[in-house]
Write a protein that holds these residues in place. Structure first.
Motif, PDB file in Angstrom:
ATOM      1  N   ALA A   1      94.965  30.310  58.650  1.00  0.00           N
ATOM      2  CA  ALA A   1      95.605  31.561  58.237  1.00  0.00           C
ATOM      3  C   ALA A   1      96.730  31.313  57.239  1.00  0.00           C
ATOM      4  N   LYS A   2      97.465  30.252  57.405  1.00  0.00           N
ATOM      5  CA  LYS A   2      98.556  29.901  56.480  1.00  0.00           C
ATOM      6  C   LYS A   2      97.994  29.579  55.088  1.00  0.00           C
ATOM      7  N   VAL A   3      96.898  28.853  55.036  1.00  0.00           N
ATOM      8  CA  VAL A   3      96.283  28.490  53.752  1.00  0.00           C
ATOM      9  C   VAL A   3      95.699  29.735  53.082  1.00  0.00           C
TER      10      VAL A   3
ATOM     11  N   LEU B   1      96.773  31.473  49.371  1.00  0.00           N
ATOM     12  CA  LEU B   1      95.819  31.654  48.275  1.00  0.00           C
ATOM     13  C   LEU B   1      95.552  33.117  47.905  1.00  0.00           C
ATOM     14  N   THR B   2      96.138  34.042  48.674  1.00  0.00           N
ATOM     15  CA  THR B   2      95.829  35.453  48.423  1.00  0.00           C
ATOM     16  C   THR B   2      97.055  36.336  48.195  1.00  0.00           C
ATOM     17  N   THR B   3      98.253  35.809  48.401  1.00  0.00           N
ATOM     18  CA  THR B   3      99.447  36.650  48.293  1.00  0.00           C
ATOM     19  C   THR B   3     100.332  36.238  47.115  1.00  0.00           C
TER      20      THR B   3
ATOM     21  N   SER C   1      86.961  36.797  52.347  1.00  0.00           N
ATOM     22  CA  SER C   1      86.539  36.724  53.739  1.00  0.00           C
ATOM     23  C   SER C   1      87.687  36.040  54.478  1.00  0.00           C
ATOM     24  N   GLU C   2      88.455  36.841  55.192  1.00  0.00           N
ATOM     25  CA  GLU C   2      89.707  36.359  55.777  1.00  0.00           C
ATOM     26  C   GLU C   2      89.539  35.030  56.510  1.00  0.00           C
ATOM     27  N   ASN C   3      90.406  34.088  56.131  1.00  0.00           N
ATOM     28  CA  ASN C   3      90.464  32.749  56.723  1.00  0.00           C
ATOM     29  C   ASN C   3      89.174  31.944  56.534  1.00  0.00           C
ATOM     30  N   ASN C   4      88.341  32.360  55.593  1.00  0.00           N
ATOM     31  CA  ASN C   4      87.058  31.693  55.402  1.00  0.00           C
ATOM     32  C   ASN C   4      86.733  31.394  53.935  1.00  0.00           C
ATOM     33  N   ARG C   5      86.809  32.414  53.073  1.00  0.00           N
ATOM     34  CA  ARG C   5      86.340  32.223  51.687  1.00  0.00           C
ATOM     35  C   ARG C   5      87.041  33.186  50.736  1.00  0.00           C
ATOM     36  N   ILE C   6      87.345  32.671  49.540  1.00  0.00           N
ATOM     37  CA  ILE C   6      87.926  33.453  48.450  1.00  0.00           C
ATOM     38  C   ILE C   6      87.128  33.098  47.201  1.00  0.00           C
ATOM     39  N   VAL C   7      86.733  34.119  46.434  1.00  0.00           N
ATOM     40  CA  VAL C   7      85.998  33.865  45.194  1.00  0.00           C
ATOM     41  C   VAL C   7      86.612  34.711  44.088  1.00  0.00           C
ATOM     42  N   TRP C   8      86.891  34.040  42.963  1.00  0.00           N
ATOM     43  CA  TRP C   8      87.393  34.692  41.760  1.00  0.00           C
ATOM     44  C   TRP C   8      86.389  34.499  40.634  1.00  0.00           C
ATOM     45  N   GLU C   9      86.346  35.467  39.711  1.00  0.00           N
ATOM     46  CA  GLU C   9      85.584  35.321  38.468  1.00  0.00           C
ATOM     47  C   GLU C   9      86.574  35.453  37.323  1.00  0.00           C
ATOM     48  N   CYS C  10      86.583  34.483  36.417  1.00  0.00           N
ATOM     49  CA  CYS C  10      87.490  34.524  35.284  1.00  0.00           C
ATOM     50  C   CYS C  10      86.988  35.523  34.252  1.00  0.00           C
TER      51      CYS C  10
ATOM     52  N   ASP D   1      86.651  27.531  49.890  1.00  0.00           N
ATOM     53  CA  ASP D   1      86.035  27.628  51.208  1.00  0.00           C
ATOM     54  C   ASP D   1      86.948  26.936  52.202  1.00  0.00           C
ATOM     55  N   LEU D   2      87.297  27.663  53.264  1.00  0.00           N
ATOM     56  CA  LEU D   2      88.268  27.191  54.244  1.00  0.00           C
ATOM     57  C   LEU D   2      87.613  27.028  55.607  1.00  0.00           C
ATOM     58  N   SER D   3      87.998  25.969  56.304  1.00  0.00           N
ATOM     59  CA  SER D   3      87.593  25.817  57.704  1.00  0.00           C
ATOM     60  C   SER D   3      88.671  25.032  58.422  1.00  0.00           C
ATOM     61  N   GLU D   4      88.799  25.296  59.711  1.00  0.00           N
ATOM     62  CA  GLU D   4      89.855  24.673  60.511  1.00  0.00           C
ATOM     63  C   GLU D   4      89.270  23.913  61.682  1.00  0.00           C
ATOM     64  N   LYS D   5      89.814  22.738  61.911  1.00  0.00           N
ATOM     65  CA  LYS D   5      89.450  21.948  63.073  1.00  0.00           C
ATOM     66  C   LYS D   5      90.699  21.229  63.558  1.00  0.00           C
ATOM     67  N   SER D   6      91.053  21.448  64.821  1.00  0.00           N
ATOM     68  CA  SER D   6      92.221  20.816  65.438  1.00  0.00           C
ATOM     69  C   SER D   6      93.491  21.032  64.620  1.00  0.00           C
TER      70      SER D   6
END
Length: 142
Positions: A15-17, A21-23, A63-72, A87-92
């Motif tokens: 969530a922090k990452v 990347l979105t704010t 896609s909250e806490n999962n994926r962000i896509v931009w087009e230039c 693309d984001l994923s969290e483990k431990s």
């Protein structure tokens, strides 16, 4: 077609990452302090880097806490029409960030320079998320 692809591991919850990347707060601490952003699909974020015209990135996917896509949509000619995904994923409590900058028409010197700078972007993201001290464009000395 060429693409740039990097991965980095950040020792914070996903969530922090995603927030970084979105704010306005996060992107101004990571990439550039000269920006107009809104976390909304269809919005065109603007990123300024000194004397150059702003780079404009249309938000294609959130896609909250999962994926962000931009087009230039506007920038250096080699960037227009390319896409950037995170693309984001969290483990431990460690978040992996896979950054892809795709649909480059050819491998040029500018492509190589951007490849380096995307790695610096991910380092800045890591520093901001883990230590609250990113390195936006205006603070860089490298």
């Amino acid at each position: 077609m060429e693409k740039i692809e990097h991965i980095n591991y950040i020792k914070v919850p996903v969530a922090k990452v995603y927030e970084a990347l979105t704010t306005h707060e996060g992107l101004s601490r990571v990439w550039t302090t000269d920006l107009i952003v809104k976390p909304e699909v269809g919005f065109v974020n603007e990123f300024g880097f000194g004397d150059e015209k702003p780079t404009k990135m249309k938000i294609v996917e959130l896609s909250e806490n999962n994926r962000i896509v931009w087009e230039c949509t506007d920038s250096d000619a080699e960037w227009i029409g390319t896409g950037i995904s995170f693309d984001l994923s969290e483990k431990s409590n460690v978040t992996s960030v896979v950054l892809r900058h795709y649909n480059w028409r050819e491998l040029t010197e500018f492509y190589q320079w951007c490849n380096y700078n995307w790695a610096m972007f991910l380092l800045s993201l890591k520093l901001y998320c883990e230590n609250d001290e990113g390195t936006p464009y205006q603070s860089r000395t490298f």
